[in-house]
Write a protein that holds these residues in place. Structure first.
Motif, PDB file in Angstrom:
ATOM      1  N   ALA A 223     -17.484 -11.274 -82.487  1.00 30.02           N
ATOM      2  CA  ALA A 223     -18.505 -10.293 -82.874  1.00 30.02           C
ATOM      3  C   ALA A 223     -19.483 -10.869 -83.893  1.00 30.02           C
ATOM      4  O   ALA A 223     -20.639 -10.436 -83.972  1.00 30.02           O
ATOM      5  N   ASN A 224     -19.043 -11.844 -84.665  1.00 28.22           N
ATOM      6  CA  ASN A 224     -19.900 -12.422 -85.694  1.00 28.22           C
ATOM      7  C   ASN A 224     -20.802 -13.535 -85.172  1.00 28.22           C
ATOM      8  O   ASN A 224     -21.520 -14.173 -85.945  1.00 28.22           O
ATOM      9  N   SER A 225     -20.777 -13.760 -83.864  1.00 25.95           N
ATOM     10  CA  SER A 225     -21.695 -14.719 -83.266  1.00 25.95           C
ATOM     11  C   SER A 225     -23.126 -14.204 -83.393  1.00 25.95           C
ATOM     12  O   SER A 225     -23.387 -12.999 -83.313  1.00 25.95           O
ATOM     13  N   SER A 226     -24.050 -15.129 -83.585  1.00 23.29           N
ATOM     14  CA  SER A 226     -25.461 -14.748 -83.753  1.00 23.29           C
ATOM     15  C   SER A 226     -26.036 -14.086 -82.505  1.00 23.29           C
ATOM     16  O   SER A 226     -27.053 -13.382 -82.574  1.00 23.29           O
ATOM     17  N   PHE A 227     -25.401 -14.275 -81.340  1.00 23.68           N
ATOM     18  CA  PHE A 227     -25.927 -13.710 -80.104  1.00 23.68           C
ATOM     19  C   PHE A 227     -25.905 -12.175 -80.112  1.00 23.68           C
ATOM     20  O   PHE A 227     -26.676 -11.543 -79.400  1.00 23.68           O
ATOM     21  N   TYR A 228     -24.998 -11.590 -80.886  1.00 23.04           N
ATOM     22  CA  TYR A 228     -24.810 -10.142 -80.773  1.00 23.04           C
ATOM     23  C   TYR A 228     -25.577  -9.350 -81.817  1.00 23.04           C
ATOM     24  O   TYR A 228     -25.518  -8.129 -81.845  1.00 23.04           O
ATOM     25  N   GLY A 229     -26.301 -10.031 -82.696  1.00 19.77           N
ATOM     26  CA  GLY A 229     -27.296  -9.365 -83.521  1.00 19.77           C
ATOM     27  C   GLY A 229     -26.789  -8.539 -84.681  1.00 19.77           C
ATOM     28  O   GLY A 229     -27.504  -7.669 -85.174  1.00 19.77           O
ATOM     29  N   ALA A 230     -25.549  -8.796 -85.128  1.00 22.42           N
ATOM     30  CA  ALA A 230     -25.079  -8.071 -86.307  1.00 22.42           C
ATOM     31  C   ALA A 230     -25.923  -8.470 -87.519  1.00 22.42           C
ATOM     32  O   ALA A 230     -26.277  -9.635 -87.695  1.00 22.42           O
ATOM     33  N   THR A 231     -26.243  -7.490 -88.356  1.00 25.70           N
ATOM     34  CA  THR A 231     -27.103  -7.762 -89.500  1.00 25.70           C
ATOM     35  C   THR A 231     -26.387  -8.586 -90.561  1.00 25.70           C
ATOM     36  O   THR A 231     -27.021  -9.302 -91.330  1.00 25.70           O
ATOM     37  N   ARG A 232     -25.067  -8.500 -90.617  1.00 26.94           N
ATOM     38  CA  ARG A 232     -24.262  -9.309 -91.539  1.00 26.94           C
ATOM     39  C   ARG A 232     -22.857  -9.451 -90.965  1.00 26.94           C
ATOM     40  O   ARG A 232     -22.470  -8.687 -90.082  1.00 26.94           O
ATOM     41  N   PRO A 233     -22.082 -10.408 -91.440  1.00 23.52           N
ATOM     42  CA  PRO A 233     -20.747 -10.636 -90.875  1.00 23.52           C
ATOM     43  C   PRO A 233     -19.842  -9.415 -91.027  1.00 23.52           C
ATOM     44  O   PRO A 233     -19.814  -8.773 -92.076  1.00 23.52           O
ATOM     45  N   ALA A 234     -19.123  -9.111 -89.976  1.00 24.46           N
ATOM     46  CA  ALA A 234     -18.159  -8.009 -90.012  1.00 24.46           C
ATOM     47  C   ALA A 234     -16.825  -8.534 -90.515  1.00 24.46           C
ATOM     48  O   ALA A 234     -16.338  -9.565 -90.053  1.00 24.46           O
ATOM     49  N   LYS A 235     -16.230  -7.825 -91.462  1.00 25.18           N
ATOM     50  CA  LYS A 235     -14.940  -8.242 -92.020  1.00 25.18           C
ATOM     51  C   LYS A 235     -13.785  -7.398 -91.488  1.00 25.18           C
ATOM     52  O   LYS A 235     -12.625  -7.671 -91.798  1.00 25.18           O
TER      53      LYS A 235
ATOM     54  N   ALA B 118     -10.442 -23.719 -68.888  1.00 28.26           N
ATOM     55  CA  ALA B 118     -11.171 -23.775 -70.158  1.00 28.26           C
ATOM     56  C   ALA B 118     -12.673 -23.885 -69.940  1.00 28.26           C
ATOM     57  O   ALA B 118     -13.463 -23.160 -70.565  1.00 28.26           O
ATOM     58  N   GLN B 119     -13.086 -24.776 -69.051  1.00 21.23           N
ATOM     59  CA  GLN B 119     -14.516 -24.949 -68.795  1.00 21.23           C
ATOM     60  C   GLN B 119     -15.103 -23.703 -68.136  1.00 21.23           C
ATOM     61  O   GLN B 119     -16.238 -23.299 -68.441  1.00 21.23           O
ATOM     62  N   PHE B 120     -14.329 -23.094 -67.249  1.00 19.93           N
ATOM     63  CA  PHE B 120     -14.778 -21.864 -66.599  1.00 19.93           C
ATOM     64  C   PHE B 120     -15.069 -20.780 -67.636  1.00 19.93           C
ATOM     65  O   PHE B 120     -16.130 -20.133 -67.593  1.00 19.93           O
ATOM     66  N   TRP B 121     -14.147 -20.579 -68.587  1.00 18.32           N
ATOM     67  CA  TRP B 121     -14.341 -19.517 -69.571  1.00 18.32           C
ATOM     68  C   TRP B 121     -15.446 -19.856 -70.558  1.00 18.32           C
ATOM     69  O   TRP B 121     -16.161 -18.967 -71.033  1.00 18.32           O
ATOM     70  N   GLU B 122     -15.609 -21.138 -70.856  1.00 18.52           N
ATOM     71  CA  GLU B 122     -16.723 -21.532 -71.733  1.00 18.52           C
ATOM     72  C   GLU B 122     -18.060 -21.181 -71.086  1.00 18.52           C
ATOM     73  O   GLU B 122     -18.967 -20.629 -71.740  1.00 18.52           O
ATOM     74  N   LEU B 123     -18.185 -21.480 -69.798  1.00 17.86           N
ATOM     75  CA  LEU B 123     -19.430 -21.176 -69.088  1.00 17.86           C
ATOM     76  C   LEU B 123     -19.623 -19.667 -68.958  1.00 17.86           C
ATOM     77  O   LEU B 123     -20.747 -19.163 -69.127  1.00 17.86           O
ATOM     78  N   SER B 124     -18.555 -18.940 -68.671  1.00 19.03           N
ATOM     79  CA  SER B 124     -18.648 -17.478 -68.536  1.00 19.03           C
ATOM     80  C   SER B 124     -19.063 -16.835 -69.858  1.00 19.03           C
ATOM     81  O   SER B 124     -19.856 -15.886 -69.878  1.00 19.03           O
ATOM     82  N   THR B 125     -18.530 -17.354 -70.953  1.00 22.45           N
ATOM     83  CA  THR B 125     -18.891 -16.821 -72.273  1.00 22.45           C
ATOM     84  C   THR B 125     -20.361 -17.067 -72.569  1.00 22.45           C
ATOM     85  O   THR B 125     -21.075 -16.175 -73.064  1.00 22.45           O
ATOM     86  N   ARG B 126     -20.840 -18.253 -72.243  1.00 26.16           N
ATOM     87  CA  ARG B 126     -22.262 -18.556 -72.459  1.00 26.16           C
ATOM     88  C   ARG B 126     -23.149 -17.684 -71.580  1.00 26.16           C
ATOM     89  O   ARG B 126     -24.215 -17.238 -72.013  1.00 26.16           O
ATOM     90  N   ARG B 127     -22.713 -17.450 -70.352  1.00 27.39           N
ATOM     91  CA  ARG B 127     -23.500 -16.593 -69.462  1.00 27.39           C
ATOM     92  C   ARG B 127     -23.579 -15.178 -70.041  1.00 27.39           C
ATOM     93  O   ARG B 127     -24.645 -14.545 -70.023  1.00 27.39           O
ATOM     94  N   ALA B 128     -22.464 -14.679 -70.538  1.00 26.68           N
ATOM     95  CA  ALA B 128     -22.457 -13.341 -71.132  1.00 26.68           C
ATOM     96  C   ALA B 128     -23.388 -13.288 -72.339  1.00 26.68           C
ATOM     97  O   ALA B 128     -24.144 -12.321 -72.520  1.00 26.68           O
ATOM     98  N   GLN B 129     -23.349 -14.318 -73.181  1.00 30.33           N
ATOM     99  CA  GLN B 129     -24.230 -14.365 -74.340  1.00 30.33           C
ATOM    100  C   GLN B 129     -25.701 -14.421 -73.921  1.00 30.33           C
ATOM    101  O   GLN B 129     -26.556 -13.746 -74.504  1.00 30.33           O
ATOM    102  N   ALA B 130     -25.972 -15.207 -72.880  1.00 26.46           N
ATOM    103  CA  ALA B 130     -27.349 -15.298 -72.384  1.00 26.46           C
ATOM    104  C   ALA B 130     -27.832 -13.952 -71.858  1.00 26.46           C
ATOM    105  O   ALA B 130     -28.990 -13.561 -72.077  1.00 26.46           O
TER     106      ALA B 130
END
Length: 285
Positions: free
Chosen positions: A65-77, A113-125
């Motif tokens: 959730a704290n990834s910059s892709f999801y636009g949180a205004t500050r880190p969630a604790k 591992a590579q499959f999930w890395e690519l899927s995660t990037r696609r979701a972020q995109a």
């Protein structure tokens, strides 16, 4: 008996094939989240309590959730803060992705591992594009981006030679990826991904977009649901960025459906190139 009914007999091999593909059941945590979100007035505290019941998942969710892709205004604790910053639907979409990664594994020793890395990037995109172009809900875009290729992981586990099939299909310059898969295996990753999405209670728009995400004619079909059309169009832009990130000189999928995506999104080639460059910057920072 089936031998006296050709129609039933002809259907049996396909039915048997579908039954032989291991579709993991919907995780109970996801079912609980979906049940709460389906209420007339879903409670953030209830969502937080459901997620917090699994400490490992809650920790992984906060990191994501704290990834910059999801636009949180500050880190969630905490999960409560993540919900406050991102909204219940986006947090639930992130959780669905983590649960999918946990549930969809390989029993044949194939590394995903590579499959999930690519899927995660696609979701972020997809989230980036949804927000930047103000098209649809970011959580819906995220869910589609993560789940659209889940059928690939399931078919890798079912067929020893599926990896070669998928490689050949994704290097096909003219025909649909799913056509090549159908010829070799009598099914394809879009159909299997659609089946998993339906079994996991994902929205009908996401389910149909998964089924049609290599059928670019759906973008031009005014009778089709706008959410489905926009998800497929955005996925082409995301795919172009992912291919560029991997060093590919061109995106074959963009060559097949890019003109339809541009027309639907009311964008020119230069505007798409700018978006792809912005995505590449996000991927590398």
């Amino acid at each position: 008996m089936n031998m006296h009914n050709p129609a039933v007999a002809a259907a049996d091999p396909v039915e048997a094939l579908m039954k032989s593909i291991r579709i993991p059941p919907r995780p109970s945590l996801l079912a609980d989240l979906q049940q709460e979100l389906a209420r007339d007035d879903p409670a953030p505290a209830a969502i937080s309590r459901i997620i917090g019941a699994d400490v490992g998942m809650a920790g992984a969710l906060l990191k994501l959730a704290n990834s910059s892709f999801y636009g949180a205004t500050r880190p969630a604790k905490s999960i409560d803060q993540a919900i406050a910053f991102l909204g219940m639907n986006q947090v639930a979409a992130l959780m669905a992705g983590l649960l999918a990664r946990q549930a969809i594994t390989s029993s044949s020793g194939v590394s995903l591992a590579q499959f999930w890395e690519l899927s995660t990037r696609r979701a972020q995109a997809m989230v980036f594009l949804s927000k930047r172009l103000h098209i649809g809900a970011p959580d819906v875009a995220h869910t589609f981006g993560l789940f659209c290729d889940t059928g690939v992981a399931l078919l890798l586990d079912r067929f020893a030679d599926y990896g070669a099939t998928f490689d050949a299909a994704t290097h096909e310059p003219l025909r649909r990826v799913t056509e090549i898969e159908d010829e070799r295996h009598n099914t394809n990753h879009a159909a299997i991904g659609c089946l998993l999405a339906r079994n996991w209670g994902l929205s009908s728009e996401v389910t149909w977009a998964i089924l049609h995400h290599h059928d670019y004619q759906v973008i031009d079909d005014a009778a089709s649901d706008d959410t489905v059309r926009s998800l497929v169009a955005l996925s082409l832009v995301a795919e172009r960025a992912l291919q560029a990130c991997q060093g590919a000189p061109v995106s074959l999928e963009w060559q097949k459906g890019g003109a339809s995506a541009c027309a639907y999104l009311s964008m020119g080639e230069d505007e798409v190139s700018d978006l792809v460059d912005q995505l590449l910057d996000c991927f590398t920072h």
